[in-house]
Design a protein around this motif. Structure first.
Motif, PDB file in Angstrom:
ATOM      1  N   ARG A 318       0.828  -1.200   0.000  1.00 59.61           N
ATOM      2  CA  ARG A 318       0.000   0.000   0.000  1.00 59.61           C
ATOM      3  C   ARG A 318       0.868   1.258   0.000  1.00 59.61           C
ATOM      4  O   ARG A 318       0.542   2.236  -0.668  1.00 59.61           O
ATOM      5  N   PHE A 319       1.963   1.217   0.737  1.00 60.15           N
ATOM      6  CA  PHE A 319       2.863   2.369   0.749  1.00 60.15           C
ATOM      7  C   PHE A 319       3.431   2.616  -0.643  1.00 60.15           C
ATOM      8  O   PHE A 319       3.489   3.770  -1.104  1.00 60.15           O
ATOM      9  N   ALA A 320       3.836   1.557  -1.334  1.00 63.28           N
ATOM     10  CA  ALA A 320       4.383   1.714  -2.684  1.00 63.28           C
ATOM     11  C   ALA A 320       3.339   2.284  -3.640  1.00 63.28           C
ATOM     12  O   ALA A 320       3.640   3.184  -4.441  1.00 63.28           O
ATOM     13  N   GLY A 321       2.105   1.784  -3.545  1.00 63.41           N
ATOM     14  CA  GLY A 321       1.055   2.290  -4.421  1.00 63.41           C
ATOM     15  C   GLY A 321       0.737   3.749  -4.153  1.00 63.41           C
ATOM     16  O   GLY A 321       0.573   4.547  -5.092  1.00 63.41           O
ATOM     17  N   THR A 322       0.650   4.130  -2.867  1.00 64.44           N
ATOM     18  CA  THR A 322       0.373   5.520  -2.524  1.00 64.44           C
ATOM     19  C   THR A 322       1.527   6.426  -2.947  1.00 64.44           C
ATOM     20  O   THR A 322       1.316   7.555  -3.395  1.00 64.44           O
ATOM     21  N   THR A 323       2.755   5.926  -2.813  1.00 64.81           N
ATOM     22  CA  THR A 323       3.917   6.709  -3.234  1.00 64.81           C
ATOM     23  C   THR A 323       3.872   6.986  -4.736  1.00 64.81           C
ATOM     24  O   THR A 323       4.159   8.106  -5.182  1.00 64.81           O
ATOM     25  N   LEU A 324       3.505   5.987  -5.513  1.00 64.93           N
ATOM     26  CA  LEU A 324       3.391   6.194  -6.963  1.00 64.93           C
ATOM     27  C   LEU A 324       2.328   7.240  -7.292  1.00 64.93           C
ATOM     28  O   LEU A 324       2.515   8.073  -8.184  1.00 64.93           O
ATOM     29  N   LYS A 325       1.220   7.201  -6.561  1.00 67.32           N
ATOM     30  CA  LYS A 325       0.183   8.214  -6.758  1.00 67.32           C
ATOM     31  C   LYS A 325       0.706   9.608  -6.410  1.00 67.32           C
ATOM     32  O   LYS A 325       0.434  10.586  -7.113  1.00 67.32           O
ATOM     33  N   ARG A 326       1.455   9.688  -5.308  1.00 66.99           N
ATOM     34  CA  ARG A 326       1.994  10.983  -4.905  1.00 66.99           C
ATOM     35  C   ARG A 326       2.976  11.517  -5.939  1.00 66.99           C
ATOM     36  O   ARG A 326       3.011  12.727  -6.209  1.00 66.99           O
TER      37      ARG A 326
END
Length: 429
Positions: A318-326
């Protein structure tokens, strides 16, 4: 057919006055006619500035009085506190604060033609970038009542970029220049410690460019620059240790911001997280502020950092996915306002064409500076919630690169005869 605004070619003060007036008039109109009910909004900086103005203490950044703080670096709270001393802590004082930041934006856009020429780019590229920035408040409310240090940070970064360019263009880094270079960065950190990665990156670019000439003559000035930075930030560092009992760089709140941005309820943008601040942030919750008061500010923020790290380790996907969104939202703009996002995407893509043009024309010095800024500055914001104002300090570089690309496609008869660019390009070749 004469070029549009041809009467401004090379006239720095005239172009500055025009761009300044456009930027300030538009933003002042929007502030008082569309957002007047929000002028007295308070964040941590305003809380500290009011305490400075009324009690003479750099303290009380949160919902309740919590004592000395380093939640924010000292520069802007001190400036705002002067305005509050003059105009009071009511509507007039907060309006003066908003107008001050608006004038800083006007100054930034007004200076872009001069900044462009100082970086060996065409005058008309700076004029076009300044006109776009002045006419369009891309960051919307972040350039009005929610504006903080962003335009001041941008001007410090522009000065540092110009100094870096001159060092690279001349092929030497004398010790007096190194002393001034470090002092500029040290002063900048009092407004935006987030510039530290950019500072390190530009110093590495300088070192790499000059390394083959004489290693000793590269290492010595870089050491002097770092020493000058350290001396400029030392008084604030000592103050923080005396008041808060710990050593850290400029501000204390990294752990808090990381925790607000990484938890079970968090989204990629600040807009997504509006409803969850009260769970973590003492600026939005009296209970959290009381907890911070009991623990101490540094201990509270370190606990938030530990909690954020634990959550990230437990939720890597989830952290990786949110980071990509950011990462996406940093460059494309948060998705809440479609028109702003589309506009941001368009001039960001145009900036890529500008970089390609810089490469083709062997304008390598400014190319490395722009790429260094774009790679280093956003890195910390990829792990934080995205706020539209976070990109503002480097947006002038994107606008300038986009305008440089746009000028390439202007009819030849519209282009100003700018002697500075060919001369500096020849020096670089």
């Amino acid at each position: 057919m004469p070029a549009p605004f041809s009467f401004l070619n090379g006239k720095y003060w005239t172009s500055f006055a025009l761009l300044f007036l456009i930027a300030v008039s538009i933003r002042t109109g929007l502030l008082f006619f569309a957002y007047s009910d929000r002028i007295e909004s308070r964040g941590e900086i305003e809380q500290i500035a009011v305490t400075l103005a009324t009690e003479g203490q750099f303290a009380n950044a949160y919902q309740v009085a919590t004592g000395p703080t380093a939640h924010n670096p000292p520069g802007l709270p001190f400036v705002f506190s002067l305005l509050f001393r003059i105009f009071g802590t009511g509507f007039a004082g907060f309006a003066a604060k908003c107008l001050f930041v608006i004038c800083c934006y006007g100054t930034l856009f007004g200076l872009l033609p001069r900044i462009a020429v100082a970086l060996a780019l065409p005058f008309e590229a700076g004029l076009l970038a300044g006109l776009f920035g002045a006419l369009v408040p891309v960051r919307r409310t972040s350039e009005l009542h929610m504006a903080w240090e962003e335009p001041i940070t941008a001007m410090f970064l522009a000065l540092a970029a110009i100094l870096t360019f001159r060092i690279l263009q001349r092929g030497r880094f004398p010790l007096p220049a190194a002393l001034a270079y470090g002092a500029v960065w040290g002063a900048a950190f009092h407004f935006a410690p987030s510039l530290a990665p950019v500072c390190i990156t530009l110093l590495l670019i300088i070192g790499a460019a000059l390394w083959s000439q004489n290693r000793a003559r590269v290492l010595a000035p870089i050491g002097v620059a770092l020493l000058a930075m350290g001396m400029v930030v030392l008084p604030w560092t000592i103050r923080n240790h005396e008041k808060l009992g710990s050593w850290f760089f400029m501000r204390s709140n990294f752990g808090l911001e990381l925790r607000v941005s990484n938890n079970d309820l968090a989204g990629a943008t600040a807009f997504d997280n509006n409803k969850i601040y009260g769970y973590f942030h003492p600026g939005f919750s009296a209970d959290r502020a009381e907890e911070l008061k009991r623990m101490g500010e540094v201990a509270y923020h370190r606990q938030m950092l530990q909690d954020a790290r634990a959550w990230i380790e437990a939720h890597p996907g989830r952290f990786a996915g949110t980071t990509l969104k950011r990462m996406l939202f940093f460059w494309a703009g948060p998705p809440q306002t479609l028109s702003t996002s589309v506009l941001t995407v368009l001039y960001t893509l145009a900036a890529i064409f500008g970089v390609r043009l810089l490469w083709r024309r062997k304008h390598f010095h400014i190319l490395w500076i722009f790429l260094g800024i774009w790679l280093s500055y956003p890195a910390i914001y990829y792990v934080m919630q995205i706020n539209p104002r976070y990109r503002a300090p480097i947006d002038w570089t994107v606008m300038l690169s986009a305008a440089y690309a746009a000028c390439h496609y202007l009819p030849a008869r519209w282009r100003a005869k700018n002697a500075a660019e060919p001369a500096l390009l020849a020096a670089e070749a």
